[in-house]
Design an enzyme around this catalytic site. Sequence first.
Site, short mmCIF file in Angstrom:
data_model
loop_
_atom_site.label_atom_id
_atom_site.label_comp_id
_atom_site.label_asym_id
_atom_site.label_seq_id
_atom_site.Cartn_x
_atom_site.Cartn_y
_atom_site.Cartn_z
N ASP A 43 15.55 -99.65 -12.12
CA ASP A 43 16.11 -100.12 -13.36
C ASP A 43 15.28 -100.76 -14.24
O ASP A 43 14.56 -101.53 -13.89
CB ASP A 43 17.53 -100.38 -13.29
N GLY A 44 15.35 -100.69 -15.78
CA GLY A 44 14.79 -101.62 -16.50
C GLY A 44 13.48 -101.08 -17.20
O GLY A 44 12.80 -101.90 -17.84
N HIS A 60 8.83 -95.69 -18.38
CA HIS A 60 9.14 -94.93 -16.94
C HIS A 60 7.57 -94.58 -16.41
O HIS A 60 7.63 -94.59 -15.39
CB HIS A 60 9.67 -93.63 -17.64
N SER A 88 20.10 -90.39 -12.60
CA SER A 88 21.57 -90.14 -12.24
C SER A 88 22.25 -88.96 -13.08
O SER A 88 21.62 -88.27 -13.92
CB SER A 88 22.46 -91.36 -12.66
N THR A 89 23.49 -88.68 -12.41
CA THR A 89 24.19 -87.50 -13.13
C THR A 89 24.44 -87.69 -14.53
O THR A 89 24.97 -87.01 -15.50
CB THR A 89 25.36 -87.15 -12.31
N GLU A 90 24.34 -89.19 -14.88
CA GLU A 90 24.63 -89.64 -16.24
C GLU A 90 23.64 -89.72 -17.07
O GLU A 90 23.89 -89.91 -18.27
CB GLU A 90 25.57 -91.04 -16.25
N TRP A 92 21.84 -87.44 -18.18
CA TRP A 92 21.46 -86.45 -19.29
C TRP A 92 21.82 -86.71 -20.50
O TRP A 92 21.68 -86.16 -21.35
CB TRP A 92 22.39 -85.12 -18.59
N ARG A 94 21.14 -89.13 -22.30
CA ARG A 94 19.75 -89.74 -22.98
C ARG A 94 19.10 -88.66 -24.05
O ARG A 94 19.65 -87.48 -23.69
CB ARG A 94 18.69 -90.27 -22.15
N LEU A 154 7.86 -93.13 6.89
CA LEU A 154 8.83 -93.29 6.20
C LEU A 154 9.64 -92.24 5.56
O LEU A 154 8.67 -91.18 5.19
CB LEU A 154 8.37 -94.32 4.82
N ARG A 217 25.61 -104.00 -11.43
CA ARG A 217 26.32 -102.84 -10.84
C ARG A 217 25.73 -101.65 -10.27
O ARG A 217 24.59 -101.54 -10.17
CB ARG A 217 27.26 -102.27 -12.23
C1 IPE Z 1 15.68 -96.65 -15.31
O1 IPE Z 1 15.34 -97.52 -16.37
C2 IPE Z 1 15.12 -95.33 -15.00
C3 IPE Z 1 15.97 -94.22 -15.42
C4 IPE Z 1 17.45 -94.56 -15.44
C5 IPE Z 1 15.61 -92.96 -15.16
P1 IPE Z 1 16.07 -97.33 -17.70
O2 IPE Z 1 15.43 -96.23 -18.59
O3 IPE Z 1 17.23 -97.42 -17.45
O4 IPE Z 1 15.67 -98.62 -18.53
P2 IPE Z 1 16.78 -99.50 -19.13
O5 IPE Z 1 17.72 -99.81 -18.07
O6 IPE Z 1 17.29 -98.63 -20.38
O7 IPE Z 1 16.02 -100.97 -19.51
C1 IPE Z 2 21.04 -96.38 -13.05
O1 IPE Z 2 20.31 -96.78 -14.07
C2 IPE Z 2 19.89 -94.73 -12.90
C3 IPE Z 2 18.77 -94.99 -12.37
C4 IPE Z 2 18.01 -96.26 -12.26
C5 IPE Z 2 18.20 -93.83 -12.00
P1 IPE Z 2 21.18 -96.70 -15.42
O2 IPE Z 2 20.42 -97.49 -16.58
O3 IPE Z 2 21.41 -95.24 -15.72
O4 IPE Z 2 22.44 -97.62 -15.31
P2 IPE Z 2 23.47 -98.10 -16.43
O5 IPE Z 2 23.53 -97.16 -17.56
O6 IPE Z 2 22.87 -99.26 -16.85
O7 IPE Z 2 24.72 -98.39 -15.71
MG MG Z 3 19.15 -98.62 -17.03
#
Ligand code: IPE
Ligand code: IPE
Ligand code: MG
Length: 266
Positions: A43-44, A60, A88-90, A92, A94, A154, A217
Amino acid sequence: MLKKLWNFLSRSRGKKDTVDDIESVMQAVDRERLPKHIAIIMDGNGRWAQRRGMPRTYGHKAGVESLREIVRACNELKIPVLTVYAFSTENWKRPREEVDALMDLLVEYVYKEIDELDRNKVQVRAIGRIHKLPEKCQQAVAFARERTKDNDGLILNLALNYGGRSELVDAVRSILQMTADKKISIKDIDEQLISSHLYTAGLPDPDLLIRPSGDFRISNFLLWQLAYTEFWYTDVMWPDFRKEDLLRAIYDYQNRERRFGGLKQK
Ligand code: IPE
Ligand code: IPE
Ligand code: MG
């Protein structure tokens, strides 16, 4: 050696560590008590890019570099399984351009990395509703799986279009189908049977979950499998996440006491 490891890990991050330093810490890690399965919520990326005044997709792309380094490190340490949450399934929800860019990156990652992964005996797998991904992604995943299926290094599990809840829905459906077909009866349903119907069937549950970027989380990741997993958080954003951060997480993990509901070992 342990003292050296501790000195290294307690230094503030961002100091210019020489490659030699990190390599000697790699050697000093207690190989007897390594996690058998590490799960990472990558994440991030978006925030990392935005802080640099760049579009989210730039983050990314940078995140792929971290993945490459962490896969290498886990393989080197002989960690048996690494599961990375990539989509994640969520996710989409974006904007279309971001989703498209993520799908393109997945395809690019597979074809660019496959030779090295295969050479290093990494076995690539995927978990999630893969059949709902764009065709080119399904092909890339199938190609990587097939090419690396006999490798004994691995296991790299890519969580793609993955959701812990949809995984449980799929498991319930398949178990109910088995009862309908009279292959099992209701009394056969136990924890082991449920585990064996998850996408991670046959793999140990994660020992260590790493979430970078400061959020605390699960975000629908491995809901069943994380029951007794040790969590490790860091403010470091995924594109900045390096081998030294992995080593910190592992070191911390090795100094925890896992009780699994029981009592402290005497
Ligand atoms: C994680 O980084 C990559 C994916 C969820 C695909 P984010 O795109 O969620 O980056 P932040 O959390 O918005 O910084
Ligand atoms: C979790 O990150 C999914 C991935 C890293 C692929 P998200 O950025 O989608 O999670 P939330 O929305 O901050 O919970
Ligand atoms: Mg994120």
